[in-house]
Design a protein around this motif. Structure first.
Motif, mmCIF file in Angstrom:
data_model
loop_
_atom_site.group_PDB
_atom_site.id
_atom_site.type_symbol
_atom_site.label_atom_id
_atom_site.label_comp_id
_atom_site.label_asym_id
_atom_site.label_seq_id
_atom_site.Cartn_x
_atom_site.Cartn_y
_atom_site.Cartn_z
ATOM 1 N N SER A 54 -1.054 6.156 -12.170
ATOM 2 C CA SER A 54 -1.008 5.899 -13.605
ATOM 3 C C SER A 54 0.340 5.335 -14.036
ATOM 4 N N LEU A 55 1.407 5.692 -13.321
ATOM 5 C CA LEU A 55 2.736 5.217 -13.681
ATOM 6 C C LEU A 55 3.614 5.264 -12.437
ATOM 7 N N THR A 56 4.385 4.188 -12.211
ATOM 8 C CA THR A 56 5.267 4.113 -11.050
ATOM 9 C C THR A 56 6.680 3.761 -11.500
ATOM 10 N N LEU A 57 7.650 4.502 -10.999
ATOM 11 C CA LEU A 57 9.065 4.215 -11.245
ATOM 12 C C LEU A 57 9.625 3.544 -10.008
ATOM 13 N N THR A 58 10.275 2.400 -10.205
ATOM 14 C CA THR A 58 10.860 1.638 -9.108
ATOM 15 C C THR A 58 12.293 1.291 -9.456
ATOM 16 N N THR A 59 13.201 1.461 -8.496
ATOM 17 C CA THR A 59 14.582 1.064 -8.718
ATOM 18 C C THR A 59 15.177 0.586 -7.404
ATOM 19 N N LEU A 60 16.075 -0.372 -7.475
ATOM 20 C CA LEU A 60 16.803 -0.831 -6.302
ATOM 21 C C LEU A 60 18.151 -0.127 -6.288
ATOM 22 N N VAL A 128 17.932 -1.532 -0.738
ATOM 23 C CA VAL A 128 17.335 -0.206 -0.606
ATOM 24 C C VAL A 128 16.505 0.050 -1.847
ATOM 25 N N LEU A 129 15.209 0.275 -1.648
ATOM 26 C CA LEU A 129 14.270 0.462 -2.753
ATOM 27 C C LEU A 129 13.829 1.920 -2.803
ATOM 28 N N LEU A 130 13.904 2.510 -3.985
ATOM 29 C CA LEU A 130 13.452 3.877 -4.224
ATOM 30 C C LEU A 130 12.302 3.825 -5.224
ATOM 31 N N SER A 131 11.223 4.562 -4.940
ATOM 32 C CA SER A 131 10.095 4.572 -5.874
ATOM 33 C C SER A 131 9.470 5.947 -5.918
ATOM 34 N N GLY A 132 8.897 6.250 -7.065
ATOM 35 C CA GLY A 132 8.138 7.477 -7.249
ATOM 36 C C GLY A 132 6.951 7.183 -8.139
ATOM 37 N N ALA A 133 5.786 7.718 -7.796
ATOM 38 C CA ALA A 133 4.569 7.390 -8.535
ATOM 39 C C ALA A 133 3.760 8.640 -8.815
#
Length: 319
Positions: A54-60, A128-133
């Motif tokens: 439903s929602l994904t947080l992505t940051t480099l 470097v990619l960090l994500s949480g969903a």
């Protein structure tokens, strides 16, 4: 202070001076078994996020790349930028807009080069990619998702750095209760990102946020959110806010983008949807809690706005 419903005075519900609509929208948002990944990448690289989340947080955390949304133009993201992507549509993050994704990120295989829902693949290059969903489609309150754009970006100078550092540190170690810690950190990151984005995105912010600048509209919103079950009318709401019906209708529609009773209907149905999904209350009981006289009245309004009956909605969202 009194307010008027059907020409009869009644006590106004106790509410704060200004509404915390964001808190209401976030109520019930709880990550449970969320997906997480941190991966180091060398060009050319591309990840296709197709989790149905439903929602994904992505940051480099370092490097730069491009996010290609399901709709709209690709846009660049630099180190420290944070992007929230509203699902369930898939999107791509890559070193360049035209790079073909080399890995498909799914709910059962979230991490590039490592199976599972939570992983860290050590840095091999400059990105470097960090994500949480949030897992699945019902983990984030639907009423919050409906107020957000498909993607929103928070620039590096406004990012909630302490939260992201904690997420990174937790991903890089294993310990008892890690899943619960990661879930709570994702919730905290979501709140932090939304607060920072809303403070910066005045023209693009939802109407309910900008409405806080008008004390009359803010009071009206607070009343509706505090007691949606009350038999509100425009006259009653105007009396409670100390202005005429015409003034309230004009100011509310101008700030929020829709008339007060239209907003109230949407809020009631959103609350009803949450109660149907999260509780075992009967449709009749849900109807009373959100301001409808009986199950029939709620069903008619619910089907008009959602296209399905309350019973069908509950069946589809609770399995």
């Amino acid at each position: 202070m009194t307010w008027i419903v059907a020409d009869r005075p009644a006590e106004a519900p106790e509410v704060p001076g200004a509404p915390d609509v964001l808190a209401d929208l976030l109520d019930g948002v709880r990550a449970r078994g969320a997906f997480f990944g941190e991966v180091g990448l060398d060009p050319p690289w591309g990840l296709r996020f197709a989790t149905g989340a439903s929602l994904t947080l992505t940051t480099l955390r370092s490097g730069a790349g491009w996010l290609v949304p399901a709709e709209g133009e690709p846009f660049r993201i630099d180190a420290g930028d944070v992007v929230l992507s509203r699902g369930p549509a898939a999107f791509t993050v890559a070193d360049r807009p035209g790079t073909r994704p080399g890995h498909r990120v799914t709910g059962t295989d979230y991490c590039a080069d490592a199976p599972g829902r939570s992983c860290r693949v050590g840095p091999r290059g400059g990105t470097v990619l960090l994500s949480g969903a949030y897992q699945g489609g019902g983990a984030v309150a639907e009423r919050l998702l409906r107020t957000l754009p498909e993607t929103l970006t928070l620039p590096a100078d406004a990012r909630p750095e302490p939260v992201l550092e904690l997420l990174t540190a937790e991903l890089r170690r294993a310990g008892p209760g890690q899943r619960a810690v990661l879930d709570r950190l994702l919730d905290l990151a979501l709140v932090s990102v939304l607060r920072a984005w809303l403070a910066r995105a005045r023209p693009a912010a939802p109407g309910w946020y900008a409405a806080g600048a008008d004390p009359v509209v803010a009071r009206a919103l607070a009343l509706l959110h505090a007691a949606p079950e009350r038999p509100w009318t425009v006259a009653g709401l105007a009396g409670a806010t100390g202005v005429s019906r015409a003034s309230l209708a004009r100011r509310f529609a101008g700030a929020v983008g829709e008339p007060p009773m239209t907003y109230l209907t949407g809020w009631r149905i959103a609350r009803a949807a949450d109660l149907l999904r999260e509780t075992d209350a009967t449709v009749a009981a849900v109807a009373r809690r959100v301001g409808y006289a009986d199950a029939f009245a709620l069903s008619a309004a619910f089907k008009r706005l959602r296209g399905v009956s309350p019973t069908a909605y509950r069946r589809a969202t609770t399995g």
